[in-house]
Enzyme design. Sequence first.
Site, mmCIF file in Angstrom:
data_model
loop_
_atom_site.group_PDB
_atom_site.id
_atom_site.type_symbol
_atom_site.label_atom_id
_atom_site.label_comp_id
_atom_site.label_asym_id
_atom_site.label_seq_id
_atom_site.Cartn_x
_atom_site.Cartn_y
_atom_site.Cartn_z
ATOM 1 N N TYR A 240 0.844 -1.194 0.000
ATOM 2 C CA TYR A 240 0.000 0.000 0.000
ATOM 3 C C TYR A 240 0.877 1.240 0.000
ATOM 4 C CZ TYR A 240 -4.226 -2.598 1.335
ATOM 5 O OH TYR A 240 -5.294 -3.442 1.353
ATOM 6 N N HIS B 192 -7.198 -8.655 -2.453
ATOM 7 C CA HIS B 192 -8.511 -8.059 -2.196
ATOM 8 C C HIS B 192 -8.503 -6.575 -2.533
ATOM 9 C CE1 HIS B 192 -6.155 -7.405 1.466
ATOM 10 N NE2 HIS B 192 -6.845 -6.277 1.603
ATOM 11 N N HIS C 20 -10.550 -3.095 -1.130
ATOM 12 C CA HIS C 20 -11.458 -2.532 -0.131
ATOM 13 C C HIS C 20 -12.488 -1.646 -0.829
ATOM 14 C CE1 HIS C 20 -8.968 -3.676 3.395
ATOM 15 N NE2 HIS C 20 -7.976 -3.563 2.530
HETATM 16 FE FE LIG Z 1 -6.106 -4.612 2.610
#
Ligand SMILES: [Fe+2]
Length: 242
Positions: free
Chosen positions: A109, A161, A163
Amino acid sequence: MQPETMFGRVPDAALTETDPPLLYPDYVGTRLRAPKEPLVLLPSSLSELTGPVYGDGALGEADADLTRQHAGEPLGERIVVTGRVLGSDGTPLRGQLVEIWQANAAGRYRHAVDTHDAPLDPNFTGWGRCLTDDDGTYRFTTVLPGAYPWGNHPNAWRPKHIHFSLFGRAFPERLVTQMYFPGDPLFPFDPIFNSIRNEGARQRLVSRFELELTQPDWALGFRFDIVLGGREATPLEEPHVD
Ligand SMILES: [Fe+2]
């Protein structure tokens, strides 16, 4: 008989609800943030219920295309993620602000607290938003996120995944969930995925690969519908970022 988890028995309430329980011992973070006292309901104020109102003007052209937010293209498998936001009776919910955030193709991230030893991508922020159209449809172009370790337990890795966040009429109505990709080998080992004890509800968080959505020579297509309430409800969680 209640099933055993890595850290103990699953509370009764967790076995029947679509949404994950606030306390799920295998998901270590919930041990700290789950309330230990009964919840106190606070009345909504007028300002919470009346604003803000989102308009199309606030959205930029590249907001829904995470591959066009920088000078170059991000690395990774290009994908299209689309679906409809529906009410419990199947009514399309138009004009809903849908926001997504995700790791890059390497599983990292762009966030200060992410210390995973994987490269950042200078061409990928990992954040997007769009409004649903009259058919309740949203659509994003992005790259397939990578799996990442998260320290919940030894050798813990999150399945790939994305969000999702949706706003209703006001900030207090924010809804948050995660979309997964079909056939992920990490499903059996992920306490967040498995905190949803109902198999059918769990599967409603897994997107479908569709060849019809797949654009030749360009991007794989995945469909993920979000149903708010009712028998086919999409499981929702409290807002956090794991
Ligand atoms: Fe995550």
